[in-house]
Design a protein around this motif. Structure first.
Motif, PDB file in Angstrom:
ATOM      1  N   GLN A 211      -0.122  24.664 -11.277  1.00 32.84           N
ATOM      2  CA  GLN A 211       0.552  25.732 -10.535  1.00 32.84           C
ATOM      3  C   GLN A 211       2.049  25.453 -10.427  1.00 32.84           C
ATOM      4  OE1 GLN A 211      -1.537  26.699  -6.934  1.00 32.84           O
ATOM      5  NE2 GLN A 211      -0.073  28.279  -6.369  1.00 32.84           N
ATOM      6  N   ALA A 212       2.409  24.169 -10.291  1.00 31.22           N
ATOM      7  CA  ALA A 212       3.828  23.783 -10.245  1.00 31.22           C
ATOM      8  C   ALA A 212       4.536  24.182 -11.541  1.00 31.22           C
ATOM      9  CB  ALA A 212       3.957  22.280 -10.016  1.00 31.22           C
ATOM     10  N   LEU A 213       3.836  24.029 -12.684  1.00 34.17           N
ATOM     11  CA  LEU A 213       4.403  24.472 -13.969  1.00 34.17           C
ATOM     12  C   LEU A 213       4.675  25.970 -13.939  1.00 34.17           C
ATOM     13  CD1 LEU A 213       2.158  22.548 -16.562  1.00 34.17           C
ATOM     14  CD2 LEU A 213       4.499  21.992 -15.896  1.00 34.17           C
ATOM     15  N   GLY A 214       3.723  26.736 -13.347  1.00 38.12           N
ATOM     16  CA  GLY A 214       3.882  28.193 -13.233  1.00 38.12           C
ATOM     17  C   GLY A 214       5.087  28.547 -12.378  1.00 38.12           C
ATOM     18  N   LEU A 378       1.747  36.028 -13.130  1.00 40.62           N
ATOM     19  CA  LEU A 378       2.487  36.932 -14.021  1.00 40.62           C
ATOM     20  C   LEU A 378       3.657  36.200 -14.681  1.00 40.62           C
ATOM     21  CD1 LEU A 378       2.600  40.145 -11.820  1.00 40.62           C
ATOM     22  CD2 LEU A 378       1.411  39.906 -13.994  1.00 40.62           C
ATOM     23  N   GLY A 379       4.320  35.324 -13.900  1.00 38.64           N
ATOM     24  CA  GLY A 379       5.426  34.533 -14.459  1.00 38.64           C
ATOM     25  C   GLY A 379       4.936  33.617 -15.550  1.00 38.64           C
ATOM     26  N   ALA A 380       3.758  33.008 -15.319  1.00 34.43           N
ATOM     27  CA  ALA A 380       3.177  32.110 -16.334  1.00 34.43           C
ATOM     28  C   ALA A 380       2.791  32.889 -17.586  1.00 34.43           C
ATOM     29  CB  ALA A 380       1.953  31.404 -15.748  1.00 34.43           C
ATOM     30  N   ILE A 421       1.567  25.244 -22.173  1.00 35.34           N
ATOM     31  CA  ILE A 421       2.084  25.171 -20.801  1.00 35.34           C
ATOM     32  C   ILE A 421       1.741  26.449 -20.035  1.00 35.34           C
ATOM     33  CG2 ILE A 421       4.229  25.153 -19.428  1.00 35.34           C
ATOM     34  CD1 ILE A 421       5.399  23.280 -21.617  1.00 35.34           C
ATOM     35  N   THR A 422       1.894  27.603 -20.700  1.00 33.04           N
ATOM     36  CA  THR A 422       1.582  28.891 -20.067  1.00 33.04           C
ATOM     37  C   THR A 422       0.117  28.974 -19.667  1.00 33.04           C
ATOM     38  OG1 THR A 422       3.359  30.187 -21.062  1.00 33.04           O
ATOM     39  CG2 THR A 422       1.341  31.363 -20.594  1.00 33.04           C
ATOM     40  N   ALA A 424      -1.960  26.490 -19.025  1.00 32.49           N
ATOM     41  CA  ALA A 424      -2.182  25.563 -17.902  1.00 32.49           C
ATOM     42  C   ALA A 424      -1.649  26.154 -16.604  1.00 32.49           C
ATOM     43  CB  ALA A 424      -1.504  24.225 -18.196  1.00 32.49           C
ATOM     44  N   ALA A 425      -0.437  26.727 -16.653  1.00 31.67           N
ATOM     45  CA  ALA A 425       0.179  27.304 -15.455  1.00 31.67           C
ATOM     46  C   ALA A 425      -0.630  28.501 -14.947  1.00 31.67           C
ATOM     47  CB  ALA A 425       1.606  27.732 -15.766  1.00 31.67           C
ATOM     48  N   ALA A 426      -1.108  29.343 -15.879  1.00 27.01           N
ATOM     49  CA  ALA A 426      -1.921  30.506 -15.486  1.00 27.01           C
ATOM     50  C   ALA A 426      -3.213  30.053 -14.819  1.00 27.01           C
ATOM     51  CB  ALA A 426      -2.218  31.364 -16.718  1.00 27.01           C
ATOM     52  N   ALA A 427      -3.835  29.006 -15.354  1.00 27.22           N
ATOM     53  CA  ALA A 427      -5.080  28.478 -14.767  1.00 27.22           C
ATOM     54  C   ALA A 427      -4.831  27.987 -13.338  1.00 27.22           C
ATOM     55  CB  ALA A 427      -5.615  27.337 -15.637  1.00 27.22           C
ATOM     56  N   GLY A 428      -3.699  27.291 -13.117  1.00 28.65           N
ATOM     57  CA  GLY A 428      -3.362  26.806 -11.779  1.00 28.65           C
ATOM     58  C   GLY A 428      -3.135  27.942 -10.800  1.00 28.65           C
ATOM     59  N   SER A 429      -2.461  29.003 -11.246  1.00 27.81           N
ATOM     60  CA  SER A 429      -2.193  30.160 -10.380  1.00 27.81           C
ATOM     61  C   SER A 429      -3.481  30.901 -10.041  1.00 27.81           C
ATOM     62  CB  SER A 429      -1.208  31.114 -11.060  1.00 27.81           C
ATOM     63  OG  SER A 429       0.039  30.483 -11.227  1.00 27.81           O
ATOM     64  N   ILE A 430      -4.405  31.012 -11.015  1.00 31.24           N
ATOM     65  CA  ILE A 430      -5.693  31.688 -10.759  1.00 31.24           C
ATOM     66  C   ILE A 430      -6.470  30.911  -9.696  1.00 31.24           C
ATOM     67  CG2 ILE A 430      -7.957  32.227 -11.769  1.00 31.24           C
ATOM     68  CD1 ILE A 430      -6.364  32.837 -14.417  1.00 31.24           C
ATOM     69  N   ALA A 431      -6.440  29.579  -9.792  1.00 28.57           N
ATOM     70  CA  ALA A 431      -7.123  28.744  -8.793  1.00 28.57           C
ATOM     71  C   ALA A 431      -6.526  28.994  -7.400  1.00 28.57           C
ATOM     72  CB  ALA A 431      -6.998  27.267  -9.161  1.00 28.57           C
ATOM     73  N   GLY A 432      -5.194  29.150  -7.324  1.00 21.54           N
ATOM     74  CA  GLY A 432      -4.526  29.434  -6.049  1.00 21.54           C
ATOM     75  C   GLY A 432      -4.932  30.776  -5.475  1.00 21.54           C
TER      76      GLY A 432
END
Length: 447
Positions: A211-214, A378-380, A421-422, A424-432
Protein backbone atom coordinates in the motif's frame (compact mmCIF):
# COMPACT_ATOMS: atom_id res chain seq x y z
CA UNK A 1 -1.93 33.96 -21.76
CA UNK A 2 0.70 31.67 -23.39
CA UNK A 3 2.37 29.38 -20.86
CA UNK A 4 6.03 29.44 -19.78
CA UNK A 5 8.35 27.15 -17.78
CA UNK A 6 7.03 28.87 -14.63
CA UNK A 7 3.29 28.47 -15.33
CA UNK A 8 3.83 24.84 -16.42
CA UNK A 9 5.85 24.19 -13.24
CA UNK A 10 3.05 25.76 -11.16
CA UNK A 11 0.48 23.47 -12.84
CA UNK A 12 2.68 20.40 -12.24
CA UNK A 13 3.47 21.29 -8.61
CA UNK A 14 -0.24 21.97 -7.99
CA UNK A 15 -1.07 18.56 -9.45
CA UNK A 16 1.80 16.62 -7.84
CA UNK A 17 2.21 18.08 -4.33
CA UNK A 18 -1.32 17.16 -3.43
CA UNK A 19 -2.43 15.72 -0.15
CA UNK A 20 -0.22 12.76 -1.17
CA UNK A 21 2.76 14.46 0.53
CA UNK A 22 1.06 14.08 3.92
CA UNK A 23 0.85 10.27 3.71
CA UNK A 24 4.55 9.87 2.92
CA UNK A 25 5.65 9.66 6.58
CA UNK A 26 3.26 6.71 6.99
CA UNK A 27 4.48 5.16 3.71
CA UNK A 28 8.15 5.62 4.76
CA UNK A 29 7.32 3.98 8.13
CA UNK A 30 6.09 0.84 6.33
CA UNK A 31 9.29 0.52 4.26
CA UNK A 32 11.99 1.83 6.63
CA UNK A 33 15.01 4.11 6.36
CA UNK A 34 16.60 2.22 3.42
CA UNK A 35 13.69 1.30 1.14
CA UNK A 36 11.48 4.36 1.93
CA UNK A 37 13.73 7.15 0.56
CA UNK A 38 15.00 4.79 -2.20
CA UNK A 39 11.45 4.15 -3.47
CA UNK A 40 10.59 7.90 -3.39
CA UNK A 41 13.74 8.61 -5.46
CA UNK A 42 12.94 5.74 -7.82
CA UNK A 43 9.42 7.06 -8.49
CA UNK A 44 10.78 10.57 -9.06
CA UNK A 45 13.34 9.31 -11.60
CA UNK A 46 10.79 7.14 -13.46
CA UNK A 47 8.24 10.00 -13.48
CA UNK A 48 10.79 12.51 -14.81
CA UNK A 49 12.16 10.16 -17.48
CA UNK A 50 8.79 8.95 -18.80
CA UNK A 51 7.44 12.54 -18.69
CA UNK A 52 10.20 13.64 -21.08
CA UNK A 53 9.25 10.73 -23.38
CA UNK A 54 5.59 11.80 -23.21
CA UNK A 55 6.45 15.48 -23.81
CA UNK A 56 8.27 14.43 -27.02
CA UNK A 57 4.97 12.94 -28.28
CA UNK A 58 3.08 16.29 -28.12
CA UNK A 59 3.80 16.84 -31.81
CA UNK A 60 3.85 14.11 -34.44
CA UNK A 61 7.07 13.47 -36.41
CA UNK A 62 8.66 16.94 -36.09
CA UNK A 63 9.06 18.43 -32.54
CA UNK A 64 8.73 22.02 -33.90
CA UNK A 65 6.41 21.92 -36.93
CA UNK A 66 4.65 18.56 -36.54
CA UNK A 67 0.89 18.23 -35.97
CA UNK A 68 -0.10 18.99 -32.38
CA UNK A 69 -1.84 16.46 -30.13
CA UNK A 70 -3.98 18.56 -27.81
CA UNK A 71 -4.79 15.80 -25.29
CA UNK A 72 -3.23 12.59 -23.95
CA UNK A 73 -5.78 10.52 -25.92
CA UNK A 74 -4.95 12.34 -29.19
CA UNK A 75 -1.26 11.57 -28.65
CA UNK A 76 -2.08 7.87 -28.13
CA UNK A 77 -4.35 7.90 -31.20
CA UNK A 78 -1.65 9.51 -33.39
CA UNK A 79 1.17 7.22 -32.24
CA UNK A 80 -0.49 3.90 -31.41
CA UNK A 81 -4.14 4.01 -32.56
CA UNK A 82 -6.65 1.16 -32.35
CA UNK A 83 -7.96 -0.36 -29.14
CA UNK A 84 -5.25 1.28 -27.02
CA UNK A 85 -6.94 4.69 -27.44
CA UNK A 86 -10.10 3.36 -25.71
CA UNK A 87 -8.09 1.79 -22.87
CA UNK A 88 -6.17 5.07 -22.42
CA UNK A 89 -9.43 7.06 -22.30
CA UNK A 90 -11.06 4.79 -19.72
CA UNK A 91 -8.00 4.69 -17.43
CA UNK A 92 -7.33 8.44 -17.72
CA UNK A 93 -10.87 9.68 -17.10
CA UNK A 94 -11.61 7.12 -14.38
CA UNK A 95 -8.43 8.31 -12.64
CA UNK A 96 -9.40 11.97 -12.98
CA UNK A 97 -12.84 11.22 -11.54
CA UNK A 98 -11.26 9.26 -8.67
CA UNK A 99 -8.86 12.10 -7.89
CA UNK A 100 -11.81 14.56 -7.74
CA UNK A 101 -13.51 12.31 -5.16
CA UNK A 102 -10.27 11.81 -3.19
CA UNK A 103 -9.62 15.57 -3.05
CA UNK A 104 -13.16 16.22 -1.80
CA UNK A 105 -12.56 13.77 1.07
CA UNK A 106 -9.05 15.08 1.82
CA UNK A 107 -10.32 18.68 2.02
CA UNK A 108 -13.14 17.70 4.41
CA UNK A 109 -10.60 15.91 6.67
CA UNK A 110 -8.48 19.08 6.80
CA UNK A 111 -11.51 21.29 7.52
CA UNK A 112 -12.51 18.93 10.35
CA UNK A 113 -8.93 18.98 11.66
CA UNK A 114 -9.19 22.78 12.08
CA UNK A 115 -12.47 22.41 13.97
CA UNK A 116 -11.12 19.54 16.09
CA UNK A 117 -7.81 21.22 16.99
CA UNK A 118 -9.77 24.28 18.21
CA UNK A 119 -12.20 21.99 20.07
CA UNK A 120 -9.33 20.08 21.73
CA UNK A 121 -7.68 23.36 22.66
CA UNK A 122 -10.89 24.82 24.15
CA UNK A 123 -11.69 21.67 26.19
CA UNK A 124 -8.01 20.97 27.07
CA UNK A 125 -8.37 17.48 25.54
CA UNK A 126 -11.42 16.46 27.64
CA UNK A 127 -13.90 16.50 24.74
CA UNK A 128 -13.41 13.71 22.10
CA UNK A 129 -14.73 16.23 19.50
CA UNK A 130 -16.41 13.73 17.15
CA UNK A 131 -17.97 15.24 14.05
CA UNK A 132 -19.48 14.32 10.70
CA UNK A 133 -17.61 15.02 7.46
CA UNK A 134 -20.68 15.56 5.24
CA UNK A 135 -21.24 19.34 5.80
CA UNK A 136 -17.57 19.99 4.98
CA UNK A 137 -17.76 17.95 1.76
CA UNK A 138 -20.88 19.89 0.72
CA UNK A 139 -19.08 23.19 1.40
CA UNK A 140 -16.11 22.09 -0.73
CA UNK A 141 -18.53 20.97 -3.48
CA UNK A 142 -20.21 24.40 -3.57
CA UNK A 143 -16.78 26.09 -3.96
CA UNK A 144 -15.91 23.69 -6.82
CA UNK A 145 -19.21 24.37 -8.62
CA UNK A 146 -18.20 28.07 -8.74
CA UNK A 147 -14.56 27.47 -9.80
CA UNK A 148 -15.51 24.81 -12.35
CA UNK A 149 -17.07 27.57 -14.47
CA UNK A 150 -13.56 28.77 -15.40
CA UNK A 151 -13.81 27.81 -19.10
CA UNK A 152 -10.34 26.50 -20.03
CA UNK A 153 -7.05 25.17 -18.69
CA UNK A 154 -5.06 28.21 -19.86
CA UNK A 155 -7.27 30.51 -17.73
CA UNK A 156 -6.39 28.52 -14.58
CA UNK A 157 -2.79 29.76 -14.30
CA UNK A 158 -3.52 32.16 -11.41
CA UNK A 159 -5.38 29.47 -9.42
CA UNK A 160 -2.48 27.06 -10.00
CA UNK A 161 0.06 29.59 -8.69
CA UNK A 162 -2.04 30.23 -5.54
CA UNK A 163 -2.42 26.44 -5.06
CA UNK A 164 1.32 25.82 -5.59
CA UNK A 165 2.16 28.46 -2.93
CA UNK A 166 -0.31 26.78 -0.55
CA UNK A 167 1.27 23.34 -1.14
CA UNK A 168 4.67 24.76 -0.16
CA UNK A 169 3.06 26.41 2.90
CA UNK A 170 1.60 23.23 4.42
CA UNK A 171 4.55 21.05 3.36
CA UNK A 172 6.93 23.47 5.09
CA UNK A 173 4.77 23.55 8.25
CA UNK A 174 4.64 19.71 8.30
CA UNK A 175 8.41 19.61 7.84
CA UNK A 176 8.99 22.23 10.58
CA UNK A 177 6.74 20.39 13.05
CA UNK A 178 8.56 17.14 12.24
CA UNK A 179 11.96 18.76 12.96
CA UNK A 180 10.60 20.25 16.22
CA UNK A 181 9.24 16.85 17.28
CA UNK A 182 12.62 15.16 16.60
CA UNK A 183 14.32 17.87 18.69
CA UNK A 184 11.77 17.35 21.48
CA UNK A 185 12.30 13.56 21.43
CA UNK A 186 16.07 14.02 21.44
CA UNK A 187 16.48 11.13 18.99
CA UNK A 188 15.63 9.95 15.47
CA UNK A 189 12.96 7.26 15.55
CA UNK A 190 12.39 4.48 13.03
CA UNK A 191 14.38 1.50 11.83
CA UNK A 192 16.19 0.38 8.69
CA UNK A 193 13.42 -2.08 7.74
CA UNK A 194 10.30 -0.11 8.77
CA UNK A 195 7.42 -1.01 11.07
CA UNK A 196 8.33 -4.10 13.08
CA UNK A 197 6.51 -7.43 13.03
CA UNK A 198 4.88 -7.55 16.44
CA UNK A 199 3.47 -4.02 16.10
CA UNK A 200 1.71 -5.52 13.04
CA UNK A 201 1.45 -9.13 11.85
CA UNK A 202 3.68 -10.52 9.09
CA UNK A 203 0.74 -10.42 6.64
CA UNK A 204 -0.14 -6.82 7.57
CA UNK A 205 3.50 -5.84 7.11
CA UNK A 206 3.43 -7.17 3.52
CA UNK A 207 0.08 -5.55 2.61
CA UNK A 208 1.06 -2.24 4.21
CA UNK A 209 4.38 -2.23 2.31
CA UNK A 210 2.46 -2.76 -0.94
CA UNK A 211 0.00 0.00 0.00
CA UNK A 212 2.95 2.32 0.71
CA UNK A 213 4.09 1.75 -2.90
CA UNK A 214 0.59 2.78 -4.04
CA UNK A 215 0.72 5.96 -1.92
CA UNK A 216 4.12 6.88 -3.36
CA UNK A 217 2.99 6.16 -6.94
CA UNK A 218 -0.13 8.28 -6.41
CA UNK A 219 1.99 11.10 -4.96
CA UNK A 220 3.73 11.45 -8.37
CA UNK A 221 0.75 10.94 -10.68
CA UNK A 222 0.41 13.87 -13.05
CA UNK A 223 1.26 12.26 -16.41
CA UNK A 224 -2.47 11.97 -17.17
CA UNK A 225 -2.64 15.79 -17.51
CA UNK A 226 0.88 16.44 -18.88
CA UNK A 227 -0.14 16.86 -22.54
CA UNK A 228 -2.96 19.22 -21.53
CA UNK A 229 -0.47 21.33 -19.52
CA UNK A 230 1.98 21.27 -22.46
CA UNK A 231 -0.78 22.55 -24.75
CA UNK A 232 -0.80 25.86 -22.79
CA UNK A 233 2.86 26.58 -23.67
CA UNK A 234 4.28 28.98 -26.26
CA UNK A 235 5.42 27.34 -29.53
CA UNK A 236 8.91 28.91 -29.33
CA UNK A 237 11.12 27.39 -28.00
CA UNK A 238 9.57 24.00 -28.81
CA UNK A 239 6.93 22.89 -26.29
CA UNK A 240 8.76 19.63 -25.54
CA UNK A 241 11.96 21.52 -24.51
CA UNK A 242 10.00 23.90 -22.26
CA UNK A 243 8.02 21.00 -20.80
CA UNK A 244 11.19 19.00 -20.08
CA UNK A 245 12.65 21.99 -18.19
CA UNK A 246 9.38 22.47 -16.26
CA UNK A 247 9.28 18.74 -15.45
CA UNK A 248 12.88 18.72 -14.19
CA UNK A 249 12.27 21.81 -12.05
CA UNK A 250 8.94 20.68 -10.58
CA UNK A 251 9.84 16.99 -10.05
CA UNK A 252 13.15 18.07 -8.45
CA UNK A 253 11.41 20.51 -6.06
CA UNK A 254 8.66 17.98 -5.34
CA UNK A 255 11.14 15.16 -4.57
CA UNK A 256 13.10 17.39 -2.19
CA UNK A 257 9.87 18.19 -0.30
CA UNK A 258 8.75 14.56 -0.37
CA UNK A 259 12.07 13.32 1.01
CA UNK A 260 12.10 15.96 3.76
CA UNK A 261 8.43 15.52 4.79
CA UNK A 262 8.46 11.71 4.57
CA UNK A 263 11.77 11.30 6.40
CA UNK A 264 11.16 13.97 9.05
CA UNK A 265 7.68 12.63 9.78
CA UNK A 266 9.11 9.13 10.18
CA UNK A 267 12.01 10.41 12.32
CA UNK A 268 9.48 12.17 14.58
CA UNK A 269 6.98 9.30 15.05
CA UNK A 270 8.70 6.07 13.98
CA UNK A 271 6.31 3.10 13.75
CA UNK A 272 3.43 5.32 14.97
CA UNK A 273 3.59 7.73 11.97
CA UNK A 274 0.01 8.88 11.22
CA UNK A 275 -1.65 8.27 7.83
CA UNK A 276 -1.94 12.05 7.39
CA UNK A 277 0.87 14.09 8.96
CA UNK A 278 -1.25 17.18 9.69
CA UNK A 279 -4.67 15.65 10.45
CA UNK A 280 -3.64 12.37 12.10
CA UNK A 281 -3.05 14.31 15.34
CA UNK A 282 0.53 13.36 15.76
CA UNK A 283 0.83 17.10 16.42
CA UNK A 284 -1.56 19.02 18.70
CA UNK A 285 0.37 22.25 19.25
CA UNK A 286 0.83 24.98 18.29
CA UNK A 287 -2.83 24.60 17.31
CA UNK A 288 -2.94 27.90 15.36
CA UNK A 289 -0.08 26.71 13.12
CA UNK A 290 -1.92 23.46 12.42
CA UNK A 291 -5.00 25.55 11.51
CA UNK A 292 -2.93 27.57 9.01
CA UNK A 293 -1.50 24.35 7.50
CA UNK A 294 -4.92 22.71 7.13
CA UNK A 295 -6.44 25.89 5.66
CA UNK A 296 -3.57 25.89 3.12
CA UNK A 297 -4.38 22.25 2.25
CA UNK A 298 -8.05 23.15 1.58
CA UNK A 299 -7.12 26.14 -0.64
CA UNK A 300 -4.58 23.98 -2.49
CA UNK A 301 -7.10 21.19 -3.07
CA UNK A 302 -9.64 23.67 -4.50
CA UNK A 303 -7.07 24.52 -7.21
CA UNK A 304 -5.79 20.96 -7.66
CA UNK A 305 -9.35 19.68 -8.22
CA UNK A 306 -9.70 22.12 -11.13
CA UNK A 307 -6.27 21.29 -12.62
CA UNK A 308 -7.22 17.59 -12.71
CA UNK A 309 -10.82 18.01 -13.88
CA UNK A 310 -10.25 20.46 -16.76
CA UNK A 311 -9.13 17.71 -19.24
CA UNK A 312 -12.26 15.70 -18.40
CA UNK A 313 -14.48 18.79 -18.74
CA UNK A 314 -12.90 19.66 -22.11
CA UNK A 315 -13.27 16.08 -23.43
CA UNK A 316 -17.01 15.91 -22.63
CA UNK A 317 -17.71 19.40 -23.98
CA UNK A 318 -15.81 18.85 -27.25
CA UNK A 319 -17.51 15.46 -27.74
CA UNK A 320 -20.96 17.00 -27.13
CA UNK A 321 -20.25 19.92 -29.54
CA UNK A 322 -19.09 17.44 -32.24
CA UNK A 323 -22.16 15.24 -31.81
CA UNK A 324 -24.72 18.10 -31.60
CA UNK A 325 -23.19 20.99 -33.60
CA UNK A 326 -26.59 22.67 -34.13
CA UNK A 327 -27.64 22.70 -30.48
CA UNK A 328 -27.56 26.23 -29.08
CA UNK A 329 -27.72 24.82 -25.55
CA UNK A 330 -24.35 23.14 -26.13
CA UNK A 331 -22.54 25.56 -28.46
CA UNK A 332 -23.88 29.06 -27.74
CA UNK A 333 -22.01 31.39 -25.37
CA UNK A 334 -23.94 34.15 -23.60
CA UNK A 335 -21.77 37.22 -22.96
CA UNK A 336 -22.18 38.59 -19.43
CA UNK A 337 -20.56 42.05 -18.94
CA UNK A 338 -18.30 42.39 -15.85
CA UNK A 339 -17.36 46.03 -15.03
CA UNK A 340 -13.59 46.52 -15.31
CA UNK A 341 -13.03 43.09 -16.89
CA UNK A 342 -13.65 41.30 -20.17
CA UNK A 343 -17.19 39.92 -20.52
CA UNK A 344 -17.69 36.39 -19.17
CA UNK A 345 -18.85 33.77 -21.70
CA UNK A 346 -21.58 31.74 -20.02
CA UNK A 347 -22.29 28.40 -21.69
CA UNK A 348 -25.46 26.69 -20.41
CA UNK A 349 -24.26 23.15 -21.16
CA UNK A 350 -21.00 23.83 -19.32
CA UNK A 351 -22.92 25.29 -16.36
CA UNK A 352 -25.30 22.31 -16.10
CA UNK A 353 -22.90 19.42 -16.80
CA UNK A 354 -20.01 20.65 -14.64
CA UNK A 355 -22.43 21.33 -11.75
CA UNK A 356 -23.81 17.78 -12.04
CA UNK A 357 -20.24 16.39 -12.15
CA UNK A 358 -19.23 18.20 -8.93
CA UNK A 359 -22.48 17.12 -7.21
CA UNK A 360 -21.81 13.50 -8.21
CA UNK A 361 -18.21 13.52 -6.89
CA UNK A 362 -19.45 15.09 -3.63
CA UNK A 363 -22.20 12.45 -3.23
CA UNK A 364 -19.74 9.57 -3.80
CA UNK A 365 -17.32 11.18 -1.30
CA UNK A 366 -20.12 11.20 1.30
CA UNK A 367 -20.99 7.56 0.53
CA UNK A 368 -17.37 6.36 0.73
CA UNK A 369 -15.46 8.63 3.13
CA UNK A 370 -12.51 6.20 3.16
CA UNK A 371 -12.11 6.70 -0.58
CA UNK A 372 -8.42 7.59 -0.12
CA UNK A 373 -7.76 3.83 -0.18
CA UNK A 374 -9.70 3.55 -3.45
CA UNK A 375 -7.87 6.57 -4.87
CA UNK A 376 -4.64 4.82 -3.85
CA UNK A 377 -5.94 1.89 -5.89
CA UNK A 378 -6.76 4.19 -8.84
CA UNK A 379 -3.32 5.81 -8.48
CA UNK A 380 -1.69 2.38 -8.53
CA UNK A 381 -3.72 1.23 -11.54
CA UNK A 382 -3.09 4.52 -13.38
CA UNK A 383 0.64 4.65 -12.63
CA UNK A 384 1.76 1.92 -15.00
CA UNK A 385 -0.42 2.57 -18.08
CA UNK A 386 -0.39 6.40 -17.99
CA UNK A 387 3.02 7.21 -16.50
CA UNK A 388 5.02 4.36 -18.03
CA UNK A 389 3.38 2.09 -20.65
CA UNK A 390 1.84 4.62 -23.07
CA UNK A 391 4.79 7.11 -22.96
CA UNK A 392 7.26 4.25 -23.59
CA UNK A 393 5.23 2.67 -26.42
CA UNK A 394 4.54 6.04 -28.10
CA UNK A 395 8.22 7.00 -27.89
CA UNK A 396 9.25 3.64 -29.43
CA UNK A 397 6.68 4.08 -32.22
CA UNK A 398 7.54 7.73 -32.94
CA UNK A 399 11.31 7.17 -32.99
CA UNK A 400 11.00 3.82 -34.83
CA UNK A 401 13.22 2.05 -32.27
CA UNK A 402 14.04 -1.44 -33.60
CA UNK A 403 12.56 -4.42 -31.73
CA UNK A 404 15.09 -6.31 -29.56
CA UNK A 405 17.63 -3.47 -29.83
CA UNK A 406 19.40 -2.51 -26.57
CA UNK A 407 17.29 0.66 -26.23
CA UNK A 408 14.04 -1.22 -26.89
CA UNK A 409 14.96 -3.88 -24.30
CA UNK A 410 15.84 -1.27 -21.65
CA UNK A 411 12.52 0.53 -22.17
CA UNK A 412 10.57 -2.75 -21.97
CA UNK A 413 12.40 -3.81 -18.76
CA UNK A 414 11.47 -0.42 -17.22
CA UNK A 415 7.83 -0.93 -18.25
CA UNK A 416 7.63 -4.52 -16.88
CA UNK A 417 9.28 -3.51 -13.57
CA UNK A 418 6.73 -0.71 -13.12
CA UNK A 419 3.88 -3.12 -13.99
CA UNK A 420 5.00 -5.44 -11.15
CA UNK A 421 5.09 -2.45 -8.73
CA UNK A 422 1.60 -1.40 -9.87
CA UNK A 423 0.18 -4.90 -9.29
CA UNK A 424 1.71 -5.04 -5.79
CA UNK A 425 0.46 -1.53 -4.93
CA UNK A 426 -3.06 -2.32 -6.22
CA UNK A 427 -3.16 -5.51 -4.11
CA UNK A 428 -2.18 -3.51 -0.99
CA UNK A 429 -4.87 -0.88 -1.64
CA UNK A 430 -7.55 -3.57 -2.19
CA UNK A 431 -6.60 -5.11 1.17
CA UNK A 432 -7.02 -1.64 2.77
CA UNK A 433 -10.47 -1.16 1.20
CA UNK A 434 -11.63 -4.61 2.41
CA UNK A 435 -10.59 -3.69 5.98
CA UNK A 436 -12.44 -0.34 5.75
CA UNK A 437 -15.65 -1.99 4.51
CA UNK A 438 -15.85 -4.14 7.66
CA UNK A 439 -16.53 -1.12 9.91
CA UNK A 440 -18.38 1.13 7.48
CA UNK A 441 -21.82 2.83 7.68
CA UNK A 442 -22.87 5.04 4.73
CA UNK A 443 -23.38 8.79 5.42
CA UNK A 444 -22.72 8.38 9.14
CA UNK A 445 -18.96 8.13 9.52
CA UNK A 446 -17.80 10.44 12.29
CA UNK A 447 -14.19 11.32 13.04
Amino acid sequence: MPGTVWTASAHIITAVIGSGVLSLAWATAQLGWIAGPAVIFLFSFVTYYTSTLLAACYRCDDPVNGKRNYTYMEAVRANLGGFEVKICGWVQYLNLFGVAVGYTIASSISMMAIKRSNCFHASRGKNPCHMNSNPYMIGFGIAEIIFSQIPDFDQLWWLSIVAAVMSFTYSTIGLGLGIAKVAENGKIRGSLTGISVGTVTQTQKIWRSFQALGDMAFAYSYSLILIEIQDTLKAQPSESKTMSKATLLSVGVTTLFYMLCGCMGYAAFGDLSPGNLLTGFGFYNPFWLLDIANAAIVIHLVGAYQVYCQPLFAFIEKSAAKRFPDSEFITKDIKIPIPGFRPYNLNLFRLVWRTIFVMLTTLISMLLPFFNDIVGLLGAIGFWPLTVYFPVEMYISQNKIAKWSTRWLCLQILSIACLIITIAAAAGSIAGVILDLKSYKPFSTAY
